[in-house]
Write a protein that holds these residues in place. Structure first.
Motif, PDB file in Angstrom:
ATOM      1  N   ASN A   1      -8.513   1.812   0.139  1.00 27.96           N
ATOM      2  CA  ASN A   1      -7.341   2.634   0.408  1.00 27.96           C
ATOM      3  C   ASN A   1      -6.283   2.477  -0.672  1.00 27.96           C
ATOM      4  N   PHE A   2      -6.174   1.281  -1.233  1.00 34.44           N
ATOM      5  CA  PHE A   2      -5.261   1.092  -2.361  1.00 34.44           C
ATOM      6  C   PHE A   2      -5.748   1.894  -3.564  1.00 34.44           C
ATOM      7  N   GLY A   3      -7.073   1.905  -3.764  1.00 35.37           N
ATOM      8  CA  GLY A   3      -7.622   2.696  -4.861  1.00 35.37           C
ATOM      9  C   GLY A   3      -7.376   4.182  -4.677  1.00 35.37           C
ATOM     10  N   PHE A   4      -7.508   4.670  -3.438  1.00 35.31           N
ATOM     11  CA  PHE A   4      -7.209   6.069  -3.128  1.00 35.31           C
ATOM     12  C   PHE A   4      -5.772   6.389  -3.504  1.00 35.31           C
ATOM     13  N   ALA A   5      -4.841   5.540  -3.082  1.00 35.35           N
ATOM     14  CA  ALA A   5      -3.430   5.765  -3.383  1.00 35.35           C
ATOM     15  C   ALA A   5      -3.167   5.696  -4.887  1.00 35.35           C
ATOM     16  N   THR A   6      -3.848   4.778  -5.569  1.00 35.47           N
ATOM     17  CA  THR A   6      -3.663   4.637  -7.015  1.00 35.47           C
ATOM     18  C   THR A   6      -4.093   5.894  -7.754  1.00 35.47           C
TER      19      THR A   6
ATOM     20  N   TRP B   1       0.841  -1.202   0.000  1.00 37.15           N
ATOM     21  CA  TRP B   1       0.000   0.000   0.000  1.00 37.15           C
ATOM     22  C   TRP B   1       0.873   1.246   0.000  1.00 37.15           C
ATOM     23  N   ASP B   2       1.956   1.206   0.773  1.00 41.11           N
ATOM     24  CA  ASP B   2       2.837   2.366   0.838  1.00 41.11           C
ATOM     25  C   ASP B   2       3.614   2.576  -0.454  1.00 41.11           C
ATOM     26  N   PHE B   3       3.892   1.492  -1.198  1.00 35.61           N
ATOM     27  CA  PHE B   3       4.531   1.668  -2.506  1.00 35.61           C
ATOM     28  C   PHE B   3       3.795   2.711  -3.331  1.00 35.61           C
ATOM     29  N   VAL B   4       2.464   2.634  -3.281  1.00 36.24           N
ATOM     30  CA  VAL B   4       1.629   3.473  -4.138  1.00 36.24           C
ATOM     31  C   VAL B   4       1.306   4.802  -3.471  1.00 36.24           C
ATOM     32  N   LEU B   5       1.100   4.777  -2.154  1.00 37.37           N
ATOM     33  CA  LEU B   5       0.645   5.973  -1.442  1.00 37.37           C
ATOM     34  C   LEU B   5       1.742   7.013  -1.255  1.00 37.37           C
ATOM     35  N   ASP B   6       2.901   6.571  -0.800  1.00 42.17           N
ATOM     36  CA  ASP B   6       3.921   7.508  -0.344  1.00 42.17           C
ATOM     37  C   ASP B   6       4.429   8.461  -1.424  1.00 42.17           C
ATOM     38  N   PRO B   7       4.767   7.980  -2.634  1.00 43.02           N
ATOM     39  CA  PRO B   7       5.258   8.929  -3.640  1.00 43.02           C
ATOM     40  C   PRO B   7       4.257  10.028  -3.966  1.00 43.02           C
ATOM     41  N   ALA B   8       2.984   9.650  -4.076  1.00 46.15           N
ATOM     42  CA  ALA B   8       1.972  10.641  -4.451  1.00 46.15           C
ATOM     43  C   ALA B   8       1.679  11.614  -3.321  1.00 46.15           C
ATOM     44  N   MET B   9       1.563  11.109  -2.090  1.00 42.22           N
ATOM     45  CA  MET B   9       1.197  11.969  -0.965  1.00 42.22           C
ATOM     46  C   MET B   9       2.306  12.947  -0.598  1.00 42.22           C
ATOM     47  N   SER B  10       3.531  12.635  -0.972  1.00 41.19           N
ATOM     48  CA  SER B  10       4.634  13.551  -0.687  1.00 41.19           C
ATOM     49  C   SER B  10       4.950  14.467  -1.862  1.00 41.19           C
ATOM     50  N   GLN B  11       4.256  14.263  -3.003  1.00 39.46           N
ATOM     51  CA  GLN B  11       4.536  15.069  -4.182  1.00 39.46           C
ATOM     52  C   GLN B  11       3.284  15.693  -4.789  1.00 39.46           C
ATOM     53  N   THR B  12       2.160  15.605  -4.097  1.00 46.36           N
ATOM     54  CA  THR B  12       0.938  16.225  -4.578  1.00 46.36           C
ATOM     55  C   THR B  12       1.027  17.738  -4.463  1.00 46.36           C
ATOM     56  N   ALA B  13       0.028  18.439  -5.032  1.00 44.67           N
ATOM     57  CA  ALA B  13       0.031  19.906  -4.962  1.00 44.67           C
ATOM     58  C   ALA B  13      -0.019  20.398  -3.526  1.00 44.67           C
ATOM     59  N   MET B  14      -0.582  19.557  -2.634  1.00 48.21           N
ATOM     60  CA  MET B  14      -0.626  19.880  -1.215  1.00 48.21           C
ATOM     61  C   MET B  14      -0.053  18.692  -0.447  1.00 48.21           C
ATOM     62  N   PRO B  15       1.276  18.561  -0.375  1.00 51.09           N
ATOM     63  CA  PRO B  15       1.880  17.381   0.262  1.00 51.09           C
ATOM     64  C   PRO B  15       1.578  17.320   1.752  1.00 51.09           C
ATOM     65  N   PHE B  16       1.522  16.086   2.257  1.00 53.83           N
ATOM     66  CA  PHE B  16       1.239  15.873   3.671  1.00 53.83           C
ATOM     67  C   PHE B  16       2.502  15.541   4.452  1.00 53.83           C
ATOM     68  N   TRP B  17       3.561  15.144   3.769  1.00 51.22           N
ATOM     69  CA  TRP B  17       4.869  14.980   4.378  1.00 51.22           C
ATOM     70  C   TRP B  17       5.915  15.171   3.288  1.00 51.22           C
TER      71      TRP B  17
ATOM     72  N   ILE C   1       2.640   9.292 -11.602  1.00 48.02           N
ATOM     73  CA  ILE C   1       3.595   8.287 -11.109  1.00 48.02           C
ATOM     74  C   ILE C   1       2.943   6.906 -11.284  1.00 48.02           C
ATOM     75  N   TYR C   2       3.483   6.084 -12.204  1.00 45.16           N
ATOM     76  CA  TYR C   2       2.813   4.836 -12.558  1.00 45.16           C
ATOM     77  C   TYR C   2       3.523   3.552 -12.115  1.00 45.16           C
ATOM     78  N   PRO C   3       4.841   3.443 -12.188  1.00 50.80           N
ATOM     79  CA  PRO C   3       5.478   2.163 -11.809  1.00 50.80           C
ATOM     80  C   PRO C   3       5.105   1.645 -10.421  1.00 50.80           C
ATOM     81  N   PRO C   4       5.005   2.527  -9.384  1.00 51.03           N
ATOM     82  CA  PRO C   4       4.610   1.993  -8.072  1.00 51.03           C
ATOM     83  C   PRO C   4       3.232   1.338  -8.076  1.00 51.03           C
ATOM     84  N   ILE C   5       2.355   1.795  -8.964  1.00 53.60           N
ATOM     85  CA  ILE C   5       1.019   1.188  -9.028  1.00 53.60           C
ATOM     86  C   ILE C   5       1.122  -0.276  -9.440  1.00 53.60           C
ATOM     87  N   PHE C   6       1.907  -0.541 -10.485  1.00 54.27           N
ATOM     88  CA  PHE C   6       2.052  -1.921 -10.957  1.00 54.27           C
ATOM     89  C   PHE C   6       2.754  -2.792  -9.918  1.00 54.27           C
TER      90      PHE C   6
END
Length: 307
Positions: A241-246, A169-185, A254-259
């Motif tokens: 939650n996996f869908g949210f991260a995807t 789950w973190d493979f997919v979540l972490d890159p996006a949540m730290s690089q979104t327009a409003m990052p959370f970490w 960012i696509y490779p972490p999804i696969f």
């Protein structure tokens, strides 16, 4: 019992709806400030509140949904026997990580996820470790329990697979949540895996494996019948939650972490879910009552569709 089922259903729906609103805000509204500026004052205020507290709401609802489910299906001892180690040990790991860089790497949390414990870790973060960790572990354990393997192999396998599912789950979540327009970490020392250090994955796997091991010891003290025919809530919790991260990762391009996450997370959990559900003789489809959906025909799920 029926009241608990109704409560589970309401909490799960609220959790998923909150995630959907969060996605809409992060991916559709936030990148277009002209839309927010065009709203009346009350609309701008509501949007500001939703962005400030949306992450808190969906995590609290997720924790509550899994807590009710665990209490209903396993009882007080096994619910608390998993939740307390999961929250306590994951919080300790996060506090250590944000203070020293071990075991995840050097990072720090920004705003948007609620009050920070010791000024470092939002209180919602350990809650997410609990509800995703429990969902991964209970399905791994129920699925492996159907196989003709030595008991110790099943016990260790449940912990290892549960920790892998959690890390996926973190493979997919972490890159996006730290690089979104409003990052959370943010990562103070970005790594090679889409901004994350590979150390982060070892930290996730290790933290999950430790609290799952402690929980397994508590569970061993009082034998329990696993809810093999009633795994819909943890299954939907993981998939949701996996869908949210995807979707977040797709929005960030960012696509490779999804696969990678599908290969190491979705495929195994679907397989284990099917194993658990097929452990008792059933009709091809059956009518069951679940916390997610009331009286619905649910076929056995397969990776390529349904059968």
């Amino acid at each position: 019992m029926r009241r608990l089922l109704t409560l589970e259903k309401a909490l799960l729906i609220g959790h998923i709806v909150s995630m959907a609103f969060g996605l809409a805000g992060l991916l559709l509204v936030l990148p277009h400030p002209e839309f927010v500026a065009s709203l009346p004052e009350i609309g701008q205020t509501a949007f500001a509140w939703s962005m400030a507290g949306g992450g808190v709401v969906y995590m609290v609802l997720g924790m509550a949904a899994v807590a009710v489910y665990a209490y209903r299906t396993l009882g007080l001892w096994h619910w608390l026997g998993f939740m307390i180690p999961a929250i306590g040990l994951s919080l300790s790991s996060e506090l250590l990580g944000t203070s020293t860089g071990f075991p995840f790497g050097h990072y720090r949390y920004l705003s948007g996820l609620g009050y920070k414990i010791a000024g470092l870790v939002p209180f919602t973060i350990p809650l997410s470790w609990f509800y995703l960790g429990f969902s991964a572990y209970i399905i791994a354990r129920a699925g492996l329990d159907t196989l003709s393997l030595p008991r110790w192999v099943k016990a260790i396998g449940s912990i290892v697979i549960g920790a892998v599912l959690l890390t996926s789950w973190d493979f997919v979540l972490d890159p996006a949540m730290s690089q979104t327009a409003m990052p959370f970490w943010i990562w103070e020392q970005p790594g090679a895996f889409f901004g994350m250090p590979y150390q982060n994955f070892a930290g996730w796997f290790g933290t999950g494996a430790v609290f799952m091991t402690v929980a397994a010891v508590f569970w061993k003290a009082r034998p329990v019948t696993l809810p093999s025919r009633d795994l819909t809530l943890p299954f939907l919790m993981y998939l949701g939650n996996f869908g949210f991260a995807t979707i977040m990762s797709i929005g960030a391009g960012i696509y490779p972490p999804i696969f990678l996450g599908i290969l190491t997370g979705i495929v195994p959990i679907v397989t284990l879910y099917n194993l658990a559900r097929s452990s008792a003789p059933v009709r091809e489809t059956e009518t069951i009552v679940t916390p997610a959906l009331s009286s619905i025909e649910i076929p056995v799920v397969s990776v390529g569709g349904t059968k």
